[in-house]
Design a protein around this motif. Sequence first.
Motif, PDB file in Angstrom:
ATOM      1  N   ARG A 297      31.937  18.673   6.614  1.00 38.28           N
ATOM      2  CA  ARG A 297      31.436  17.409   6.462  1.00 38.28           C
ATOM      3  C   ARG A 297      29.923  17.014   7.124  1.00 38.28           C
ATOM      4  N   LEU A 298      29.571  17.746   8.299  1.00 40.78           N
ATOM      5  CA  LEU A 298      28.329  17.744   8.992  1.00 40.78           C
ATOM      6  C   LEU A 298      27.581  18.102   7.978  1.00 40.78           C
ATOM      7  N   SER A 299      27.507  19.393   7.073  1.00 41.71           N
ATOM      8  CA  SER A 299      26.881  19.687   6.653  1.00 41.71           C
ATOM      9  C   SER A 299      26.454  19.027   5.146  1.00 41.71           C
ATOM     10  N   ALA A 300      27.358  18.663   4.878  1.00 45.73           N
ATOM     11  CA  ALA A 300      26.966  17.639   3.746  1.00 45.73           C
ATOM     12  C   ALA A 300      26.350  16.499   4.054  1.00 45.73           C
ATOM     13  N   HIS A 301      26.543  15.991   5.102  1.00 43.17           N
ATOM     14  CA  HIS A 301      25.592  14.775   5.854  1.00 43.17           C
ATOM     15  C   HIS A 301      24.208  15.100   6.036  1.00 43.17           C
ATOM     16  N   ALA A 302      24.212  16.629   6.725  1.00 37.02           N
ATOM     17  CA  ALA A 302      22.743  17.010   6.732  1.00 37.02           C
ATOM     18  C   ALA A 302      22.056  17.135   5.239  1.00 37.02           C
ATOM     19  N   ALA A 303      22.804  17.606   4.441  1.00 34.13           N
ATOM     20  CA  ALA A 303      22.084  17.604   3.206  1.00 34.13           C
ATOM     21  C   ALA A 303      21.857  16.492   2.251  1.00 34.13           C
ATOM     22  N   ARG A 304      22.540  15.382   2.866  1.00 40.13           N
ATOM     23  CA  ARG A 304      22.291  14.275   2.217  1.00 40.13           C
ATOM     24  C   ARG A 304      21.043  13.368   3.080  1.00 40.13           C
ATOM     25  N   LEU A 305      21.035  13.691   4.297  1.00 40.12           N
ATOM     26  CA  LEU A 305      19.906  13.223   5.181  1.00 40.12           C
ATOM     27  C   LEU A 305      18.638  13.844   4.768  1.00 40.12           C
ATOM     28  N   PHE A 306      18.606  15.165   4.203  1.00 40.71           N
ATOM     29  CA  PHE A 306      17.393  15.898   3.865  1.00 40.71           C
ATOM     30  C   PHE A 306      16.813  15.090   2.638  1.00 40.71           C
ATOM     31  N   ASN A 307      17.897  14.984   1.783  1.00 42.13           N
ATOM     32  CA  ASN A 307      17.530  14.544   0.278  1.00 42.13           C
ATOM     33  C   ASN A 307      16.770  12.904   0.677  1.00 42.13           C
ATOM     34  N   GLU A 308      17.442  12.294   1.537  1.00 46.02           N
ATOM     35  CA  GLU A 308      16.847  11.068   1.657  1.00 46.02           C
ATOM     36  C   GLU A 308      15.428  11.017   2.421  1.00 46.02           C
ATOM     37  N   GLY A 309      15.298  11.926   3.280  1.00 42.44           N
ATOM     38  CA  GLY A 309      14.220  12.118   3.943  1.00 42.44           C
ATOM     39  C   GLY A 309      13.167  12.635   2.976  1.00 42.44           C
ATOM     40  N   LEU A 310      13.362  13.485   2.139  1.00 36.37           N
ATOM     41  CA  LEU A 310      12.437  13.813   0.919  1.00 36.37           C
ATOM     42  C   LEU A 310      12.040  12.651  -0.036  1.00 36.37           C
ATOM     43  N   ALA A 311      13.196  11.686  -0.326  1.00 32.88           N
ATOM     44  CA  ALA A 311      12.763  10.704  -1.042  1.00 32.88           C
ATOM     45  C   ALA A 311      11.875   9.683  -0.277  1.00 32.88           C
ATOM     46  N   ALA A 312      12.083   9.332   0.966  1.00 27.23           N
ATOM     47  CA  ALA A 312      11.310   8.544   1.833  1.00 27.23           C
ATOM     48  C   ALA A 312       9.807   8.992   1.833  1.00 27.23           C
ATOM     49  N   ALA A 313       9.797  10.380   1.990  1.00 26.89           N
ATOM     50  CA  ALA A 313       8.450  10.919   2.103  1.00 26.89           C
ATOM     51  C   ALA A 313       7.822  10.940   0.826  1.00 26.89           C
TER      52      ALA A 313
END
Length: 162
Positions: free
Chosen positions: A33-49
Amino acid sequence: MTVVCPLARCRTPNEPTADACRRCGTPLQAYVRLSAHAARLFNEGLAAARGHDYTAARDRFAAIVHWYPSDTEAHNALALACYHLDARTEAQHHWRLTLTRRPDDETARRGLACLAAGGTSVETPQPPDPPVSPDSSDSRSVGSPDTPDTPDTPDSSESRSA
Ligand SMILES: [Zn+2]
């Protein structure tokens, strides 16, 4: 798809539905679950950037490197977000960490070069060449272990007798 046991000494591949590592018994579902969460955070971060919301991007990438200090990709992305926010010391810190693991990383090398040159505005894919003199120390090996900011060592001269 398999889930590799997160323990460095184990690294056994497991079924993604396994509750625990079949070799060492480490619980895996929380990790998945944590890995999936981190992957989602990464994608959100890229989208924000991409939307030039670097504050939001930095928050996301910072959370990932907090949980996964060895995530080079996240350190690199975090450094870039910090750079755009003019947080130079932080950007430099994370780019250096990136280069200790991936000495040839182009983004980190260019980023550090721009920081060293005092560049003010860099677009993400192609930072302009920094205006350095031709005989600069550019060709030094990057990622050498001599970090300038060594931690303070206790002063042994303190214990002198009267
Ligand atoms: Zn294991």
